[in-house]
Structures are given as structure tokens and as C-alpha cells.
Write a protein that holds these residues in place. Sequence first.
Motif, PDB file in Angstrom:
ATOM      1  N   TYR A   1      -2.301  -5.038  -4.974  1.00 21.46           N
ATOM      2  CA  TYR A   1      -2.257  -4.191  -3.786  1.00 21.46           C
ATOM      3  C   TYR A   1      -0.841  -4.045  -3.257  1.00 21.46           C
ATOM      4  N   SER A   2      -0.073  -5.114  -3.276  1.00 24.05           N
ATOM      5  CA  SER A   2       1.309  -5.063  -2.793  1.00 24.05           C
ATOM      6  C   SER A   2       2.119  -4.060  -3.602  1.00 24.05           C
ATOM      7  N   LYS A   3       1.944  -4.076  -4.907  1.00 22.88           N
ATOM      8  CA  LYS A   3       2.673  -3.139  -5.759  1.00 22.88           C
ATOM      9  C   LYS A   3       2.229  -1.710  -5.489  1.00 22.88           C
ATOM     10  N   ARG A   4       0.923  -1.509  -5.353  1.00 24.60           N
ATOM     11  CA  ARG A   4       0.425  -0.163  -5.093  1.00 24.60           C
ATOM     12  C   ARG A   4       0.902   0.348  -3.746  1.00 24.60           C
ATOM     13  N   LEU A   5       0.962  -0.525  -2.758  1.00 24.37           N
ATOM     14  CA  LEU A   5       1.411  -0.117  -1.424  1.00 24.37           C
ATOM     15  C   LEU A   5       2.885   0.248  -1.431  1.00 24.37           C
ATOM     16  N   LEU A   6       3.659  -0.392  -2.291  1.00 24.13           N
ATOM     17  CA  LEU A   6       5.093  -0.149  -2.348  1.00 24.13           C
ATOM     18  C   LEU A   6       5.409   1.203  -2.981  1.00 24.13           C
ATOM     19  N   TRP A   7       4.631   1.586  -3.989  1.00 24.29           N
ATOM     20  CA  TRP A   7       5.004   2.751  -4.781  1.00 24.29           C
ATOM     21  C   TRP A   7       4.205   4.005  -4.480  1.00 24.29           C
ATOM     22  N   TYR A   8       3.105   3.889  -3.741  1.00 29.67           N
ATOM     23  CA  TYR A   8       2.274   5.062  -3.506  1.00 29.67           C
ATOM     24  C   TYR A   8       2.118   5.311  -2.023  1.00 29.67           C
ATOM     25  N   ARG A   9       2.032   6.565  -1.672  1.00 30.80           N
ATOM     26  CA  ARG A   9       1.947   6.971  -0.279  1.00 30.80           C
ATOM     27  C   ARG A   9       0.485   7.071   0.148  1.00 30.80           C
ATOM     28  N   GLY A  10       0.292   7.304   1.435  1.00 35.65           N
ATOM     29  CA  GLY A  10      -1.021   7.673   1.937  1.00 35.65           C
ATOM     30  C   GLY A  10      -1.933   6.528   2.291  1.00 35.65           C
ATOM     31  N   GLU A  11      -1.400   5.353   2.697  1.00 37.99           N
ATOM     32  CA  GLU A  11      -2.287   4.268   3.076  1.00 37.99           C
ATOM     33  C   GLU A  11      -2.986   4.604   4.394  1.00 37.99           C
ATOM     34  N   THR A  12      -4.242   4.198   4.488  1.00 41.74           N
ATOM     35  CA  THR A  12      -5.027   4.400   5.704  1.00 41.74           C
ATOM     36  C   THR A  12      -5.660   3.078   6.096  1.00 41.74           C
ATOM     37  N   THR A  13      -6.251   3.054   7.278  1.00 42.42           N
ATOM     38  CA  THR A  13      -6.975   1.879   7.742  1.00 42.42           C
ATOM     39  C   THR A  13      -8.186   2.358   8.524  1.00 42.42           C
ATOM     40  N   LEU A  14      -8.971   1.418   9.015  1.00 45.48           N
ATOM     41  CA  LEU A  14     -10.180   1.771   9.759  1.00 45.48           C
ATOM     42  C   LEU A  14      -9.885   1.775  11.250  1.00 45.48           C
ATOM     43  N   PRO A  15     -10.394   2.769  11.985  1.00 45.35           N
ATOM     44  CA  PRO A  15     -10.146   2.812  13.429  1.00 45.35           C
ATOM     45  C   PRO A  15     -10.916   1.714  14.156  1.00 45.35           C
ATOM     46  N   ASN A  16     -10.420   1.371  15.336  1.00 42.38           N
ATOM     47  CA  ASN A  16     -11.110   0.465  16.259  1.00 42.38           C
ATOM     48  C   ASN A  16     -11.238  -0.968  15.766  1.00 42.38           C
ATOM     49  N   LEU A  17     -10.563  -1.301  14.679  1.00 44.41           N
ATOM     50  CA  LEU A  17     -10.585  -2.683  14.208  1.00 44.41           C
ATOM     51  C   LEU A  17      -9.319  -3.434  14.589  1.00 44.41           C
ATOM     52  N   ASN A  18      -8.261  -2.699  14.914  1.00 40.72           N
ATOM     53  CA  ASN A  18      -6.954  -3.294  15.229  1.00 40.72           C
ATOM     54  C   ASN A  18      -6.469  -4.184  14.089  1.00 40.72           C
ATOM     55  N   LEU A  19      -6.692  -3.728  12.876  1.00 33.28           N
ATOM     56  CA  LEU A  19      -6.247  -4.464  11.695  1.00 33.28           C
ATOM     57  C   LEU A  19      -5.247  -3.616  10.925  1.00 33.28           C
ATOM     58  N   SER A  20      -4.141  -4.236  10.546  1.00 32.37           N
ATOM     59  CA  SER A  20      -3.177  -3.557   9.691  1.00 32.37           C
ATOM     60  C   SER A  20      -3.762  -3.445   8.285  1.00 32.37           C
ATOM     61  N   PRO A  21      -3.150  -2.649   7.404  1.00 32.65           N
ATOM     62  CA  PRO A  21      -3.651  -2.591   6.025  1.00 32.65           C
ATOM     63  C   PRO A  21      -3.738  -3.962   5.360  1.00 32.65           C
ATOM     64  N   TRP A  22      -2.735  -4.809   5.576  1.00 38.76           N
ATOM     65  CA  TRP A  22      -2.780  -6.141   4.980  1.00 38.76           C
ATOM     66  C   TRP A  22      -3.957  -6.942   5.519  1.00 38.76           C
ATOM     67  N   GLN A  23      -4.140  -6.898   6.818  1.00 38.26           N
ATOM     68  CA  GLN A  23      -5.248  -7.636   7.416  1.00 38.26           C
ATOM     69  C   GLN A  23      -6.589  -7.086   6.949  1.00 38.26           C
ATOM     70  N   LEU A  24      -6.657  -5.768   6.778  1.00 36.77           N
ATOM     71  CA  LEU A  24      -7.893  -5.161   6.279  1.00 36.77           C
ATOM     72  C   LEU A  24      -8.184  -5.611   4.851  1.00 36.77           C
ATOM     73  N   PHE A  25      -7.151  -5.802   4.056  1.00 38.47           N
ATOM     74  CA  PHE A  25      -7.332  -6.329   2.703  1.00 38.47           C
ATOM     75  C   PHE A  25      -8.056  -7.672   2.745  1.00 38.47           C
ATOM     76  N   PHE A  26      -7.573  -8.599   3.575  1.00 36.70           N
ATOM     77  CA  PHE A  26      -8.185  -9.925   3.646  1.00 36.70           C
ATOM     78  C   PHE A  26      -9.580  -9.861   4.270  1.00 36.70           C
ATOM     79  N   ARG A  27      -9.741  -8.987   5.250  1.00 36.27           N
ATOM     80  CA  ARG A  27     -11.067  -8.826   5.866  1.00 36.27           C
ATOM     81  C   ARG A  27     -12.080  -8.318   4.850  1.00 36.27           C
ATOM     82  N   SER A  28     -11.667  -7.420   3.977  1.00 40.25           N
ATOM     83  CA  SER A  28     -12.566  -6.868   2.970  1.00 40.25           C
ATOM     84  C   SER A  28     -12.914  -7.904   1.911  1.00 40.25           C
ATOM     85  N   TYR A  29     -11.943  -8.745   1.557  1.00 39.79           N
ATOM     86  CA  TYR A  29     -12.249  -9.837   0.635  1.00 39.79           C
ATOM     87  C   TYR A  29     -13.351 -10.725   1.213  1.00 39.79           C
ATOM     88  N   ALA A  30     -13.214 -11.084   2.479  1.00 45.25           N
ATOM     89  CA  ALA A  30     -14.195 -11.976   3.106  1.00 45.25           C
ATOM     90  C   ALA A  30     -15.567 -11.329   3.184  1.00 45.25           C
TER      91      ALA A  30
END
Length: 800
Positions: A717-746
Motif C-alpha cells: 500500500y505504501s508503494k501504491r500510495l507513493l506512485w499513484y494518484r487519487g486516494e480517497t477515504t470514508l467520510p465521518n470516520l475521521n481516519l486518514s488513509p493510513w488509519q483506514l488501512f489498519f481499520r480495514s485489516y481489523a
Amino acid sequence: MSWKPIGHVSSLFLLGGLSSGRKPCSMYISRQLLASSFPRDPQSTDGVLNARICSGASCVYGSVLCCAVQEGGDELGRAMGSEPASGAGTRRRRERSPEEGLPAVHSRQWAMARRALMTVLLFSLILGGSLLLWGYVFQGCGPAHCETPVCRDLLSLYLASGNTSVAPCTDFFSFACGNTNRTTSSFQALAKENKRRLQRILEAPGSWHLDSGEEKAFQFYSSCMDTGAIEGAGAGPLRQVIEELGGWPVSGDWTPLDFNRTLSLLMSQHGHFPFFRAYLRPLPTPPYTPVIQIDQPEFDVPLKQKQEMNYAQILREYLTYLNRLGTLLGGDPNKVGEHASFSISINSQLYQFLRPPEQQQAQGKLFQMVTIDQLQEMAPAIDWLSCLQATFAPMSLSPSHPVAVHDLEYLKNMSQLVEKQLSKHRDFLQSHMILGLVGTLSPALDSKFQEARRLLSQKLGELTGRPPTPAHPRWMTCVEKTAAFFKPTLAALFVREAFGPSTRSAAMELFTAIKDALIARFQVLPWMDEETRAKVQDKVTQLQVKMGAPEWALKPDPARQEYDDIQLGPSFLQSFLSCVRSRRARIIRSFLQPFPNHRWQVLPWGVNAYYSIPDHVVVFPAGLLQPPFFHPGYPRAVNFGAAGSVMAHELLHIFYQLLFPGGCPACDTHALQGALVCLERHYAAFPLPNGTFFNGSRTFLEDAADMGGLAIALQAYSKRLLWYRGETTLPNLNLSPWQLFFRSYAQVMCRDPSTQDPQDTHSPPTLRIHGPLSNSPAFARHFHCPHGTLMNPSSRCQLW
């Protein structure tokens, strides 16, 4: 477009993923943008600012790379075209323009006016450029919110399951999973949702252009759901089946058939195996050729543990169940009780003959190859050639045909028991087979028979402490039966509905990123030597991946003649039995065809990924790559954190052997052993909720795969985030993309810890979340966990 580093600017510029449709600003800003904002020396070859990536800055809470941009003095002046104190600018000042011959006063006035004009112009350019950069960077680089319906559904799930009042650094399991009373795991919930999708497909036949085979699948489901017709028929269809088998001594006229003739009909026409099971499967060892395998039967209840406190009560409940079946078939209560007791006695003796699988493995005899003729000599009560030929038609069998026997001693003892009962209690033996058949056919019978089965399961659950088999709603039972009998049709329809080309392409792209990260990960493992690195890289390179569904399900026209032998009606039971025979014949025909490189071991709507050792193939069914684990429209953080970590986990199964003693002889065994001990201590340090069990020696392979799977998915994910544009996140969660990654794993691991099976090879869900996440420095960094908290321990392990 050419990109160059950015120089010092007196602001903070966010360097993160742009929203879709804009240029990536992960580390660069375009030459044209800065050239249009700042004047520069026309002779300079470096018309943009030199970039510096600075640590410690944060533009969005826990967000991607940020750059602390500082005031740059002369360097800023050079980049903007102003005059520094020396160099090329000094030489330019010494060059005289044609206006140098004017009087000094006019020159001083002109110089003052020019300075004022240049000051205003420079201020305007700085202000305009700053506003332009602020709009471009701050407004364009921040992750946008995903507002699509699939993202809104995912958001609802996360909000419903999580408990944000809990601090993520002290209990991330409760933070992610604390608001849901989960009696099933996330995987079980996904499996149920896939069945609901099949239900929607089967209940909307008008949405599909159906061929004759597909119409039969829809008709079968419809007849299964027609409970009014099934209740109206009652036990009549079952009595007809019993009469075809010679009748039953306790419920009417009995014309006893030859024992082996009855047994052959039960096996071939009704799918019931009262004394042993026979099936066609590949051998579990090379060369994995398909062969008839003969194994122990399946028992309704365990009848061997006489020392158990509840053994007598278990027998009484089972006897009550058999008596109820006999009464429903119109049998005399006194005769039914006598014959039911005999059936229990037969099952109990057969159960005594079994050898536990652990004992067979310890003796190194998982199966034994014998010919049918040899089997006939060792277990003569059964007419093996006749029964197997009827069951496995159109295979051509002979006395010299080989079969694989899993417990030869059991078959010998079983044969002696049958011979003894045939000489004394032929009618009781018939009753035993009939009662077993009724249990096998209960899903196709009316509610009275199904209620008897449900009560037995409930009572046995109470007595043994095991959870009873859950009572499925009628739609789920009918979906499961339709899927079992019409698998080719439903596979094609499910793939068409849930795993189209765009989803498949996105899933393959995700897998490729995970596989590349795995290879890169191996390059930095401290305990792996160069020779082993090369070998494991070759193994990953040669790996095949099967994604979604078997090839035959992906074809536009699946086999249309699959179901010519199915006759639906006049009763649902007759339709059910016709489908049983058709499915068996289909399986046999498939094994008689040239053996493919790999046979799928999971249905397309299943949720279990697996690695096939003999074929060196990893399989990810379409049913696994569904919301909430995966969707092409999800933020990448979700797909990498959920489905990506599952993919990485399965890939690590390939290399389990390296972790065993002697499995990697050229590796640094001291470092490897240290990593294994570290992992064991890491997991043992976590507190467990009451009622949960943990056995590190049994779960360490899965623990290692969980920990490594998260690390590999994070790296991808780190590599993909570095080289590709267009990252999004979910509203109303107050989670950054990185935090959303860990939340989704859990989220993948969420379930009620109290439902953990003590024999499960996976750790309890709290450990599956806390173990890997606390081992990740990135988790502690992005959630700002203080040092020494549960999720930011003082030491970490590096195994994978």
C-alpha cells in the motif's frame, strides 16, 4: 511532462495523493506550475525549486508525506530570478545597457522607479504564486471522500461495528469491533451475504436469459421454497421410496430384498452409506490420480465415550429421535422402539471399530491400496464389485481395480458384524438402513421431520457443550441445495453478477502489488541467506493464481447439457433424489476426463482462499473478493488492508516449511529462532478476554502469517500510495488513509471472542488484531500511540 525537486518556500506544502483527475503531488510539483508563478533568470537551467522532504510535519491528521518548506533567502531569490550577491547575477549587473549614458540624476530617478515597479510586481507574483500553490496543493492533495453507494454501505458497517469511545492505542479490537455482538466471524457474515446474492438471483428469473439447464435450476429452487406443496404431500413420497427398497417391517408390508441389493440401491440411487462411505477423489499423495476411496461412515452422534457423564442421556435423546421418525412413518410405537434400539446398538458397535485419524497418521497409514478382489476377501459381507459398480457408473470396474481404503481394520470388523446380524436379525438390519436413510433425506421432507432433526441437534448441543447446528431459514436451505445440484449454472450466474471484468482486473492488480511486495520483503529478512532468497523468489515467480472462478464458469456458455438426466417432480423429494443421482454422475464424468492441472476445491461463492501444494496454485474465489473485503470503488486503503492482507497471508503459506527446524538449512538459524521466540513472547504478552483460549504452539504458523500478511500488505500500500494518484477515504470516520488501512485489516478479524473453537489453528480475534498491529511501527505512528501502550510496545519482532 518533466518533474524537478521543489526548493524552499515559506509555507507548508502537503505532498500527498491527489483526488482523482489531478496530477500526482506525492513528491513533485510541475516545472510549468512554478515557472508560471515565479520569474526566473532566463539563462538559468534550473527554473524550479529544489525539493526537500522534511519529517515531523503533518498536513492532514496522520496523512501521507508532507514537506516542511522553509524560508530560503538567497536560494529562494535565485529560484525566483532576483539578484543574489555573486555569480551570474553579478556579471549581469556589470553589463551596461544602452541607457547607461544618461545623466546620473535621471538614472537615479529611473532606478528608484524601476525598483518600486519591480517591488510591486514581485510582491504580486509572490502573492499570486502562493495563492496558486495553496489552492493546488492544499485543495488538491488532500484525500477526497468516497461518497458512492458501496462506500456509504461500508461506512455504515464500520460505524455500526466500531466503538470510537475506546482509545485505539489501548484496545484496537474494541475500537474496531466493540459495538457488535458477533456470533459469527466476518468471513461467515460474507458467506451469508453471498448466499443472499444467490437468493436474489434465483428469485428473479426474469432478469436472466435462461437456457433449459438454467430453467431447471430456477424450477428446483422454486419447488424447494413451495413449502405448502411439501407439507401437503407429508410422508407419502418417503413411503414410496421405502416401498421401492422392499418396505419396512414396522410400518407395513415387508418384502425383503437381498441385503446387497438394498445396499446398492441406497448408495447409488439415494446417496446413503449406512456402513461405510465411498467417493471418488484424487489421492492425497503423488501422483494425485483420482481413485475410489472407502472411508468410515458419518454418524449422527458420538456413541463411543461411555465414560462421559452424559452418555446415557445422549443415548436417550437419540432413541427419542429415532422413535419420532418411526412414528411419523406410521409405525407401531412398540415395534419402532425395539428397532430403534437395535439401530443404536449397531451404530455404537461400528463406532467402537474406528481408529482416530491421529492414530492413523502416527502409524503412517492414511490409506492402503488394495484391489476390489482383495477387499472382497477381507470384508466378504459386502458385494464390493456390485455396490461400487452401481455407485460409480459409468466407470468400468473389475475385480482387479484398485481402491484406497482409509481403515482396513474397520472394514473387516464391520463385515463380521453385518454377517452376524444377517444370520439372526435381517429385519432389524433393514430397519437400521431405513432409519439412516430418513435422516439423510430429512432436508427434502416436510417440517415434522426437519423439526425432529432440529430438536436432536439442540439436545445434543446442550449435553455435549457444543453449539448446535444453527437452524437455517428456508431460503438458505434451498439456496444451498440448489447450489449443490446446479453448481455450473449458479457459478456462471454468480460470476456474471458479482465478479465482472472490472472487478477481476482490480483484484489481479491488487494481487500483483502484494506479490511484488512479498518478493521485496524477502530481500531484507535478516535471517534469510542469498541462496534461499533466490529460491523463494523463483517459487513466487512460478506461482499460478486462480482468481474468481474456474475457467468453465468464466465461459459465456457453460455446459448446457449438464442436466438432461434430471427429472423434476412429481414431488420435491423425487426432484431431490433425481438431482442427487445427476450430481454424482457429473462428478464421475469429470474425473473420467483428462485430469486438469488444478481442480478447484472451493465454490466460486465461497470465502476460503487456499494454496494447493501439488499444483503450486493459490486460489482466491470470487466470493472472498466482495464487500466489505474488496470492491474496485473502495478507497485503496480498504482493499489493501482487508483483501490485500488476506492475499499476503495465503502467499506466506507457501513458505511455512522454512520456519520448521531444518526447513531452511542455509539460513541464519540463530536469527530465525530468535524471531520465532520473539513472536511467541509477543503474543503471550497480550491479555485475553474471559472464556477465550490460546495455544501458541498450535497457532504460531497462523500467527506468523497474520503478522507477515499485514506487513506485506502495508508495504504494498505504501508503494501504491507513493506512485499513484487519487486516494480517497470514508467520510465521518475521521481516519486518514493510513488509519483506514489498519481499520480495514481489523474489520476482517472481527468476531465474538467467546465463540472461538479451542481446536482452531488461528488465535482468538483479539490477538489476530492486536498481535500484528502492535508489531507495526507505522500503526503507532499514524495513531499517535504513546510509547509503552498496548499498541506501541518497547520491542517488536521481524519474522517475515
